[in-house]
Design a protein around this motif. Structure first.
Motif, short mmCIF file in Angstrom:
data_model
loop_
_atom_site.label_atom_id
_atom_site.label_comp_id
_atom_site.label_asym_id
_atom_site.label_seq_id
_atom_site.Cartn_x
_atom_site.Cartn_y
_atom_site.Cartn_z
N GLY A 15 -23.22 11.73 -2.13
CA GLY A 15 -24.22 11.95 -1.09
C GLY A 15 -23.87 13.11 -0.19
O GLY A 15 -24.75 13.87 0.24
N THR A 16 -22.59 13.28 0.08
CA THR A 16 -22.13 14.39 0.92
C THR A 16 -22.35 15.72 0.21
O THR A 16 -22.87 16.68 0.81
CB THR A 16 -20.64 14.21 1.28
OG1 THR A 16 -20.50 12.99 2.03
CG2 THR A 16 -20.11 15.37 2.08
N ILE A 17 -21.99 15.78 -1.06
CA ILE A 17 -22.21 17.00 -1.83
C ILE A 17 -23.71 17.29 -1.93
O ILE A 17 -24.14 18.44 -1.78
CB ILE A 17 -21.55 16.89 -3.22
CG1 ILE A 17 -20.03 16.83 -3.06
CG2 ILE A 17 -21.97 18.04 -4.13
CD1 ILE A 17 -19.27 16.46 -4.32
N PHE A 18 -24.51 16.26 -2.15
CA PHE A 18 -25.96 16.42 -2.20
C PHE A 18 -26.50 16.97 -0.88
O PHE A 18 -27.36 17.85 -0.88
CB PHE A 18 -26.63 15.08 -2.55
CG PHE A 18 -28.12 15.12 -2.59
CD1 PHE A 18 -28.78 15.71 -3.66
CD2 PHE A 18 -28.88 14.60 -1.55
CE1 PHE A 18 -30.16 15.77 -3.71
CE2 PHE A 18 -30.26 14.65 -1.59
CZ PHE A 18 -30.91 15.23 -2.66
N SER A 19 -25.98 16.49 0.23
CA SER A 19 -26.41 16.98 1.54
C SER A 19 -26.10 18.46 1.69
O SER A 19 -26.92 19.24 2.20
CB SER A 19 -25.72 16.20 2.66
OG SER A 19 -26.13 14.87 2.66
N ILE A 68 -21.85 26.77 6.52
CA ILE A 68 -21.36 25.45 6.92
C ILE A 68 -21.60 24.43 5.80
O ILE A 68 -20.75 23.57 5.55
CB ILE A 68 -22.01 25.02 8.24
CG1 ILE A 68 -21.47 25.88 9.38
CG2 ILE A 68 -21.77 23.55 8.54
CD1 ILE A 68 -22.22 25.75 10.68
N SER A 69 -22.71 24.53 5.11
CA SER A 69 -22.99 23.63 3.99
C SER A 69 -22.03 23.88 2.83
O SER A 69 -21.60 22.94 2.15
CB SER A 69 -24.44 23.79 3.51
OG SER A 69 -25.33 23.39 4.52
N LEU A 70 -21.69 25.14 2.61
CA LEU A 70 -20.70 25.47 1.58
C LEU A 70 -19.34 24.89 1.94
O LEU A 70 -18.65 24.33 1.08
CB LEU A 70 -20.62 26.99 1.41
CG LEU A 70 -19.81 27.51 0.24
CD1 LEU A 70 -20.39 27.00 -1.08
CD2 LEU A 70 -19.80 29.03 0.25
N LEU A 71 -18.96 25.01 3.20
CA LEU A 71 -17.70 24.39 3.66
C LEU A 71 -17.73 22.88 3.47
O LEU A 71 -16.73 22.27 3.08
CB LEU A 71 -17.45 24.72 5.13
CG LEU A 71 -16.98 26.12 5.46
CD1 LEU A 71 -16.90 26.32 6.98
CD2 LEU A 71 -15.64 26.40 4.82
N LEU A 72 -18.89 22.26 3.73
CA LEU A 72 -19.03 20.82 3.54
C LEU A 72 -18.79 20.44 2.08
O LEU A 72 -18.05 19.50 1.79
CB LEU A 72 -20.41 20.35 3.98
CG LEU A 72 -20.73 18.88 3.72
CD1 LEU A 72 -19.87 17.97 4.59
CD2 LEU A 72 -22.20 18.60 3.95
N ILE A 73 -19.39 21.18 1.16
CA ILE A 73 -19.24 20.88 -0.26
C ILE A 73 -17.78 21.03 -0.68
O ILE A 73 -17.22 20.15 -1.36
CB ILE A 73 -20.16 21.79 -1.11
CG1 ILE A 73 -21.62 21.46 -0.84
CG2 ILE A 73 -19.84 21.65 -2.60
CD1 ILE A 73 -22.60 22.47 -1.40
N ILE A 74 -17.17 22.13 -0.30
CA ILE A 74 -15.76 22.37 -0.65
C ILE A 74 -14.88 21.29 -0.03
O ILE A 74 -13.98 20.75 -0.69
CB ILE A 74 -15.31 23.78 -0.21
CG1 ILE A 74 -16.07 24.85 -1.00
CG2 ILE A 74 -13.81 23.95 -0.38
CD1 ILE A 74 -15.91 26.25 -0.46
#
Length: 167
Positions: A15-19, A68-74
């Motif tokens: 779900g986090t990666i999807f977000s 910021i979304s890229l940082l979240l995925i990583i």
């Protein structure tokens, strides 16, 4: 409130990666729309800005969203809470800002006697706020889960081991 799954069928990590992916996709689509569709973009607070300046402000914000979304995925993939932290902090502020924006825009429609637009904006806007807030809760729950797991293994909340010995 801490969730244990995303949509009752996926892990919090998924779900986090999807977000994060949704954040990137929506930001890219918005960037394309900002510069291709002829719409009058306005800000709530500063209404005297030039149309081009408002587009540039929105574009910068969207580029930051992509970062910021890229940082979240990583961070989610590497289980690194430090990389997830900017999204977690800014995400809740954006949820509040989205809610205020939906209310403001729908009220402006009502004031301008565009009742149908106001009602539609209010309904779909509030649905978007609920979905965004839920996705933030998924990310925050995974963030908390990772912090808890690291604390139980003797690692600090941001990936550094605790050193209890004094020199």
């Amino acid at each position: 409130m801490q969730l244990t799954t995303c949509c009752r069928c996926c892990s919090l990590k998924t779900g986090t990666i999807f977000s994060g992916v949704c954040g990137i996709v929506l930001a890219v689509i918005s960037l394309i729309l900002i510069f291709t569709v002829n719409v009058e973009w306005k800000t709530i607070i500063i209404d005297i800005l030039d149309k081009t300046a408002v587009k540039i402000i929105f574009a910068i914000n969207l580029c930051m969203t992509i970062l910021i979304s890229l940082l979240l995925i990583i961070g989610a993939v590497r289980k690194n809470t430090f990389m997830m932290l900017p999204w977690v902090v800014l995400g809740i502020m954006l949820a509040v800002a989205l809610f205020v924006s939906v209310l403001y825009t729908s009220i402006m429609f009502f004031i301008n006697h565009e009742v149908l637009n106001g009602v539609l904006w209010l309904i779909f806007g509030l649905i978007a706020v609920v979905i965004y807030t839920y996705m933030w809760l998924v990310v925050y729950s995974y963030f908390q889960q990772l912090k808890f797991d690291k604390m139980n293994r003797g690692i600090g909340p941001y990936g550094k081991p605790y050193n209890y010995r004094r020199p």
